[in-house]
Design a protein around this motif. Structure first.
Motif, mmCIF file in Angstrom:
data_model
loop_
_atom_site.group_PDB
_atom_site.id
_atom_site.type_symbol
_atom_site.label_atom_id
_atom_site.label_comp_id
_atom_site.label_asym_id
_atom_site.label_seq_id
_atom_site.Cartn_x
_atom_site.Cartn_y
_atom_site.Cartn_z
ATOM 1 N N TYR A 107 -58.398 22.815 55.710
ATOM 2 C CA TYR A 107 -57.349 23.734 56.523
ATOM 3 C C TYR A 107 -57.649 25.135 56.307
ATOM 4 C CZ TYR A 107 -53.194 24.592 59.554
ATOM 5 O OH TYR A 107 -52.964 25.262 59.937
ATOM 6 N N ILE A 108 -57.328 26.395 56.686
ATOM 7 C CA ILE A 108 -56.802 27.990 56.702
ATOM 8 C C ILE A 108 -56.260 27.721 57.663
ATOM 9 C CG2 ILE A 108 -58.152 30.282 55.868
ATOM 10 C CD1 ILE A 108 -61.396 29.024 56.053
ATOM 11 N N THR A 109 -54.846 28.989 57.266
ATOM 12 C CA THR A 109 -54.256 28.866 57.498
ATOM 13 C C THR A 109 -53.120 30.609 57.161
ATOM 14 O OG1 THR A 109 -51.712 28.825 58.558
ATOM 15 C CG2 THR A 109 -52.310 28.591 56.229
ATOM 16 N N ASP A 110 -53.123 31.001 58.502
ATOM 17 C CA ASP A 110 -52.415 33.384 58.282
ATOM 18 C C ASP A 110 -51.148 33.098 58.449
ATOM 19 O OD1 ASP A 110 -52.109 32.195 61.033
ATOM 20 O OD2 ASP A 110 -52.904 34.435 61.660
ATOM 21 N N ASP A 111 -50.579 31.298 59.288
ATOM 22 C CA ASP A 111 -49.081 31.304 59.272
ATOM 23 C C ASP A 111 -47.741 30.831 57.755
ATOM 24 O OD1 ASP A 111 -46.779 30.350 59.753
ATOM 25 O OD2 ASP A 111 -47.288 29.125 61.972
ATOM 26 N N PRO A 112 -47.307 31.893 57.743
ATOM 27 C CA PRO A 112 -46.857 31.820 56.328
ATOM 28 C C PRO A 112 -44.962 30.803 56.440
ATOM 29 C CG PRO A 112 -45.732 33.534 58.509
ATOM 30 C CD PRO A 112 -47.405 33.047 58.625
ATOM 31 N N GLN A 113 -45.433 30.465 57.559
ATOM 32 C CA GLN A 113 -44.113 29.133 57.693
ATOM 33 C C GLN A 113 -45.210 27.950 57.778
ATOM 34 O OE1 GLN A 113 -42.154 29.593 61.509
ATOM 35 N NE2 GLN A 113 -41.306 31.597 60.520
ATOM 36 N N GLU A 114 -46.763 28.002 57.201
ATOM 37 C CA GLU A 114 -47.269 26.459 56.852
ATOM 38 C C GLU A 114 -47.519 26.457 55.354
ATOM 39 O OE1 GLU A 114 -49.991 25.527 60.937
ATOM 40 O OE2 GLU A 114 -50.987 26.533 59.406
ATOM 41 N N ILE A 115 -46.973 24.953 54.787
ATOM 42 C CA ILE A 115 -47.248 24.081 54.241
ATOM 43 C C ILE A 115 -48.618 23.267 53.764
ATOM 44 C CG2 ILE A 115 -47.049 22.576 51.863
ATOM 45 C CD1 ILE A 115 -44.017 24.174 52.334
ATOM 46 N N ILE A 116 -49.833 23.204 52.905
ATOM 47 C CA ILE A 116 -50.332 22.339 53.560
ATOM 48 C C ILE A 116 -50.656 21.471 52.528
ATOM 49 C CG2 ILE A 116 -53.354 21.866 53.348
ATOM 50 C CD1 ILE A 116 -53.450 25.211 53.928
ATOM 51 N N VAL A 117 -50.627 19.929 52.387
ATOM 52 C CA VAL A 117 -50.284 18.958 52.213
ATOM 53 C C VAL A 117 -51.508 17.743 52.017
ATOM 54 C CG1 VAL A 117 -47.969 19.226 52.138
ATOM 55 C CG2 VAL A 117 -49.625 17.426 53.316
ATOM 56 N N THR A 118 -51.824 17.512 51.062
ATOM 57 C CA THR A 118 -52.660 16.083 50.775
ATOM 58 C C THR A 118 -52.478 15.329 49.659
ATOM 59 O OG1 THR A 118 -55.137 15.716 50.993
ATOM 60 C CG2 THR A 118 -53.857 17.461 49.080
ATOM 61 N N VAL A 119 -52.757 14.241 49.908
ATOM 62 C CA VAL A 119 -52.805 12.971 47.988
ATOM 63 C C VAL A 119 -54.074 12.697 47.927
ATOM 64 C CG1 VAL A 119 -51.964 10.320 47.717
ATOM 65 C CG2 VAL A 119 -50.541 11.679 49.474
ATOM 66 N N LEU A 120 -54.227 13.210 46.559
ATOM 67 C CA LEU A 120 -55.403 12.933 46.127
ATOM 68 C C LEU A 120 -55.300 12.187 44.600
ATOM 69 C CD1 LEU A 120 -55.980 16.881 44.939
ATOM 70 C CD2 LEU A 120 -57.277 15.163 46.580
ATOM 71 N N GLY A 121 -56.611 11.151 44.744
ATOM 72 C CA GLY A 121 -56.753 9.780 44.028
ATOM 73 C C GLY A 121 -58.181 10.553 43.251
ATOM 74 N N SER A 122 -59.478 10.131 42.933
ATOM 75 C CA SER A 122 -60.640 10.511 42.865
ATOM 76 C C SER A 122 -60.965 11.883 42.980
ATOM 77 C CB SER A 122 -61.296 9.429 42.552
ATOM 78 O OG SER A 122 -61.369 8.532 43.754
ATOM 79 N N CYS A 123 -60.655 12.064 44.578
ATOM 80 C CA CYS A 123 -60.640 13.803 45.179
ATOM 81 C C CYS A 123 -60.568 14.362 44.660
ATOM 82 C CB CYS A 123 -60.387 13.091 47.161
ATOM 83 S SG CYS A 123 -61.948 11.658 47.707
ATOM 84 N N VAL A 124 -61.229 15.575 45.454
ATOM 85 C CA VAL A 124 -60.456 16.782 44.530
ATOM 86 C C VAL A 124 -59.875 17.927 46.087
ATOM 87 C CG1 VAL A 124 -61.815 18.933 43.277
ATOM 88 C CG2 VAL A 124 -61.918 17.273 42.645
ATOM 89 N N ALA A 125 -58.849 18.877 45.695
ATOM 90 C CA ALA A 125 -58.967 19.349 46.930
ATOM 91 C C ALA A 125 -58.931 21.204 45.756
ATOM 92 C CB ALA A 125 -56.801 19.726 47.293
ATOM 93 N N ALA A 126 -59.297 22.724 46.616
ATOM 94 C CA ALA A 126 -59.651 23.013 46.385
ATOM 95 C C ALA A 126 -58.226 23.876 47.006
ATOM 96 C CB ALA A 126 -60.418 24.129 46.344
#
Length: 222
Positions: free
Chosen positions: A48-67
């Motif tokens: 997901y890519i955003t230009d909205d300053p009011q948005e927070i991106i969330v996820t839950v990681l186990g063995s996965c990776v998030a950049a």
């Protein structure tokens, strides 16, 4: 009433911008009264890519990776959430891993670059790659962590934060506008249920050959 009108305005703007370079319309978006912000959840295999300053991106990681990657000048940024195929007992896993991992990183990076961000201005933070299945000999988490490390090195990119490995899942909250990340280690046994999406995604990956995509400071907790 005002909140509903505001949400409608945001949805309309997102609809108009969904075809713009880099910006993606959210699919899992909700308002969090505690944080007083709009949260966008990134599921495994998505970005997901955003230009909205009011948005927070969330996820839950186990063995996965998030950049978590952004342009610090404009505040445009995003997050991916990926896992390499396990590959045990399967042939061609190296090439398959390259397709999954490279696709996940390139679709995010190129999306941000397409908004006008020069490559040398990218701000990168990486998380996840944990060994979270008790008694398992699987090296999926370590492989994911090693992949993102090697990928960035090969591309001449350096993360300013690298929080990889360990034995606990992580919840990540990322604000591209500010670059701030809140990381919470999920140590309770019941927190394992939060990894259900990742386990389902891992099972589906075993049945597929091609990757799919549907679309500052760090504060550490735990």
């Amino acid at each position: 009433m005002a909140e509903k009108a505001k949400n409608a305005d945001v949805r309309e703007r997102r609809k108009q911008n969904s075809g713009a370079a880099g910006i993606i319309a959210p699919t899992h978006r909700f308002f969090d009264g505690r944080l007083k912000a709009w949260l966008v959840k990134v599921l495994p295999g998505n970005h997901y890519i955003t230009d909205d300053p009011q948005e927070i991106i969330v996820t839950v990681l186990g063995s996965c990776v998030a950049a978590c990657i952004r342009d610090p000048k404009t505040g445009i940024g995003g997050m991916n959430h990926f896992m390499l195929p396990d590959g045990r007992g399967r042939e061609g896993v190296a090439g398959e891993a390259m397709r999954y991992g490279h696709y996940a990183m390139e679709v995010l990076i190129n999306g941000i670059l397409s908004t006008g961000c020069p490559r040398d201005r990218l701000e990168i933070k990486v998380f996840g790659g944990g060994h979270v299945i008790a008694g398992s000999s699987s090296m999926v988490g370590g492989n994911n962590a090693q992949f993102v490390h090697d990928y960035l090195a090969d591309e001449g990119l350096s993360p300013i934060v690298s929080d990889l490995g360990g034995n606990y899942p992580r919840r990540i909250e990322y604000s591209p506008a500010t670059g701030k990340v809140k990381r919470l280690l999920l140590k309770r046994q019941e927190d394992k249920e939060l990894l259900r999406d990742e386990f389902v995604f891992r099972k589906k990956m075993a049945e597929k050959k091609e990757p799919e995509d549907s679309g500052g400071d760090i504060e550490l907790f735990g």
